[in-house]
Write a protein that holds these residues in place. Sequence first.
Motif, PDB file in Angstrom:
ATOM      1  N   ARG A 386       0.832  -1.215   0.000  1.00 42.45           N
ATOM      2  CA  ARG A 386       0.000   0.000   0.000  1.00 42.45           C
ATOM      3  C   ARG A 386       0.859   1.254   0.000  1.00 42.45           C
ATOM      4  NH1 ARG A 386       0.994  -1.127   5.191  1.00 42.45           N
ATOM      5  NH2 ARG A 386       1.087   0.572   6.717  1.00 42.45           N
ATOM      6  N   GLN A 388       3.503   4.072  -1.065  1.00 40.32           N
ATOM      7  CA  GLN A 388       3.942   4.654  -2.333  1.00 40.32           C
ATOM      8  C   GLN A 388       5.455   4.887  -2.302  1.00 40.32           C
ATOM      9  OE1 GLN A 388       1.440   5.041  -4.704  1.00 40.32           O
ATOM     10  NE2 GLN A 388       0.301   4.016  -3.068  1.00 40.32           N
ATOM     11  N   GLN A 391       6.998   7.752  -0.297  1.00 41.50           N
ATOM     12  CA  GLN A 391       6.861   7.767   1.157  1.00 41.50           C
ATOM     13  C   GLN A 391       8.110   7.279   1.875  1.00 41.50           C
ATOM     14  OE1 GLN A 391       2.914   5.735   1.078  1.00 41.50           O
ATOM     15  NE2 GLN A 391       2.209   7.455   2.295  1.00 41.50           N
ATOM     16  N   ARG A 425       1.688  15.221  -4.046  1.00 43.98           N
ATOM     17  CA  ARG A 425       1.253  14.853  -5.399  1.00 43.98           C
ATOM     18  C   ARG A 425       0.018  15.682  -5.744  1.00 43.98           C
ATOM     19  NH1 ARG A 425       1.019   8.323  -5.396  1.00 43.98           N
ATOM     20  NH2 ARG A 425       1.648   8.496  -7.573  1.00 43.98           N
ATOM     21  N   ALA A 444      -2.778   8.278  -0.742  1.00 45.11           N
ATOM     22  CA  ALA A 444      -1.563   7.844  -1.440  1.00 45.11           C
ATOM     23  C   ALA A 444      -0.715   9.045  -1.861  1.00 45.11           C
ATOM     24  CB  ALA A 444      -1.904   6.975  -2.655  1.00 45.11           C
ATOM     25  N   GLY A 494      -5.010   5.200 -10.632  1.00 45.64           N
ATOM     26  CA  GLY A 494      -3.832   4.642 -11.288  1.00 45.64           C
ATOM     27  C   GLY A 494      -4.099   4.289 -12.739  1.00 45.64           C
ATOM     28  N   ARG A 557      -2.698   1.312  -6.832  1.00 54.15           N
ATOM     29  CA  ARG A 557      -1.940   1.284  -8.085  1.00 54.15           C
ATOM     30  C   ARG A 557      -0.686   0.440  -7.968  1.00 54.15           C
ATOM     31  NH1 ARG A 557       3.014   1.736  -9.614  1.00 54.15           N
ATOM     32  NH2 ARG A 557       3.266   3.420  -8.108  1.00 54.15           N
ATOM     33  N   GLN A 558       0.085   0.646  -6.920  1.00 51.28           N
ATOM     34  CA  GLN A 558       1.324  -0.111  -6.758  1.00 51.28           C
ATOM     35  C   GLN A 558       1.048  -1.599  -6.582  1.00 51.28           C
ATOM     36  OE1 GLN A 558       4.961   0.866  -6.051  1.00 51.28           O
ATOM     37  NE2 GLN A 558       5.291   0.083  -3.996  1.00 51.28           N
ATOM     38  N   ASP A 577       3.657   2.367 -15.424  1.00 50.45           N
ATOM     39  CA  ASP A 577       2.793   3.295 -14.702  1.00 50.45           C
ATOM     40  C   ASP A 577       2.793   4.629 -15.442  1.00 50.45           C
ATOM     41  OD1 ASP A 577       1.372   4.827 -12.877  1.00 50.45           O
ATOM     42  OD2 ASP A 577       3.103   5.145 -11.566  1.00 50.45           O
TER      43      ASP A 577
END
Length: 815
Positions: A386, A388, A391, A425, A444, A494, A557-558, A577
């Motif tokens: 979870r 990113q 982070q 972001r 995220a 994503g 997304r990840q 991505d």
Amino acid sequence: MELPKSARVVIIGGGVVGCSVAYHLAKLGWKDVVLLERKQLTSGTTWHAAGLIGQLRASSNMTKLARYSAELYRGLEEETGVATGLRQVGSVSVALTEERREELYRQAAMARAFGVPVEELSPKEVKERYEHISLEGVTGGVWLPTDGQADPANIALALAKGARQNGALIKERVKVNAISRSGRRVTGVDWASDDGTAQGHIACDMIVNCAGMWGHEVGRMAGVNVPLHACEHFYIVTEAISGLTQMPVLRVPDECAYYKEDAGKFLLGAFEPNSKPWGMNGIPDSFEFDQLPEDFDHFEPILEAACSRMPMLAEAGIHTFFNGPESFTPDDAYHLGLAPEMDNVWVACGFNSIGIQSAGGAGHALSQWMDSGEKPFDLGDVDISRMQPFQGNKHYLFERSKETLGLLYADHFPYLQKKTARGVRRTPFHHHLLEQGAVMGEIAGWERANWFANEDQEREYRYSWKRQNWFENAAAEHTAIRTNVGMYDMSSFGKLRVEGPDAEAFLNYVGGGDYSVPVGKIVYTQFLNNRGGIEADVTVTRLSETVYLVVTPAATRQADQTWMMRHKGEFNVVITDVTAGEGVLAVMGPKAREVLQAVSPADFSNAVNPFGTAQEIELGFGLARVHRVTYVGELGWEIYVSSDMAGHAFEVLHEAGQAHGMKLCGMHMMDSCRIEKGFRHFGHDITCEDHVLEAGLGFAVKTAKPDFIGRDAVLRKKDEGLNARMVQFRLTDPEPLLYHNEPLLRDGEIVGYLSSGNYGHHLGGAMGMGYVPCKGETPEQVLASEYEIDVAGTRVKADASLKPMYDPKGERAKV
């Protein structure tokens, strides 16, 4: 010093979590399990933990893990001969405000749904349970009789002994100083003894990062991102107090304090609102059973309030003032699982002050995952995937960690937004949205417009368990989508580009849908695991013969990209991505077609652009691609535009929308509309342990395909029948609010809990989704029952439906 040349697994770190992982792997019969601890076992954080053993966590599966820990610790002493000091003294949590009382009573209701014994307390009953407390300002409380306390270091040592008894090798004073890698796999670790007299290399099949507050650095050595940061954690221990006997654990979160009686003394600990990050320049190599410098000024406000709350404290001397470091993550949930960047690096660290109560369950779950290759149940709350990539930024972690420690005891209001390390972001429409009154939330790392303030309204949240200050704003946005037209930003979702000669074959293997479709066709679909559980909930658009676009929730997304990468095998595809490459605006509502026709010469009719198809268009002076899909249940399009033209697209659409009364909308509106429509929310309503057929999504699975992940499990379930069904609920009383985890009662008996909740502004009541056990029952039998939802201890009648209560035939999106 003799260490083996090879091992099946090397566990790095000998705190309670590392010892638990070693214990559980050895119990499963794993051989060649090696645990390496840089100093002595427990010498980082475990030794100074408070040892509180709580039964109730924020979700069913996290509660399951906490309860497993307590059960495990009860039996460890008999198994190993090492006393764990476990005492089931119970716990009392106390509220000093009406809002906190509602939170505690909602937690009590949740405990009932999860099978945890619980009792709501009036102020008078609080005093009966905890005689020494002052009731000044107390509004209520809850009693959890199965909570307890234990000796943290001895739990770890008992786990270590149990691991050794089952064949694991545990070595102290051995530091891992390098990790060798080849591609997406680690191949071994370099080690050196603490005294510098020995060194060597252990080749291994996998590693587990249980390095606690060193986990970030160990992750970097292994090529993986483990976002966590150490913070100072304070507590005092009093001198012995005459007449103080065994007491329950007491938590007074409104005063940031917890109390534990131990051997006639009080331990008073704090989770202060503004914490003190530690170790910004690295943790000293010599760190072992170390304390940090005292900061009495920092702790004094907590102590002052505590002396009023517990008058006997004011008379007691302080025996110990302790300050020790613990690690905290950006979202206050620990890290567990297979790191997304590598295929054999496992993580179990960052336990946010609940390491003792979590370690048993975390070690159990991780060992099962490592053994079978599949999660034993949904671990989405703590799954390392979870996180990113950004982070792991140390400055980000430093700033965010100032807040996360205090959030443990802050009011856990619904929709609560983090305040620190924000703005990382931003979508291409960020400044346009702010100019129009957007109030931002974060997920995220993405800044997203959650709701839009009116001109004369403050642009910030006023939190409550009741209707918050934006409730009417979201209602107006909801109404615009249902009756007219609205526009909202979906850029944070994503976007994964899957391309190559095998793209079609690959997606047909990894996904449950049929992707052998014409160019421009959109397929709503799930990625399934071998049990038929849902690993991802996505839309897939065919852009060309060899290119597809997979659109995922922002937060997954990840994880979704990693799932595809791990199942790529020999398929000749590239997965990229491209989320930041395109902005996305959704224009939804009965007048959506009119707005688009005003800005583009393209044909948006059903004949040219039917539901579930995409087309390239001219928009204003630029170009875009429109996808005719919806998550709100209305006619509409998602408009994808390259980031360089995004600002222009917004201005053109916004100006054209004024003639049609178009309203800018936020994410709160999207969630309330989707729950009216019965659309599932990944991570809440559908997870890896929810079977796709029981989730009501069988229409998206095409078993006529010869081979895809989960096909056999889907066919088996069709033969065996459903054990549960996803049901939609609406409260008949329009006043109460639903969030998630509220107990679900069928004919007066608790049968489950709501997986998600929101307010249905169009249908005029709070809505919820939840699974109802129904083995051997027909749909008619399921709906023949009386249903109620427990809202903070009050049972509220609810209508139930297996079909969407709003537009059950799905006609509005296809007009």
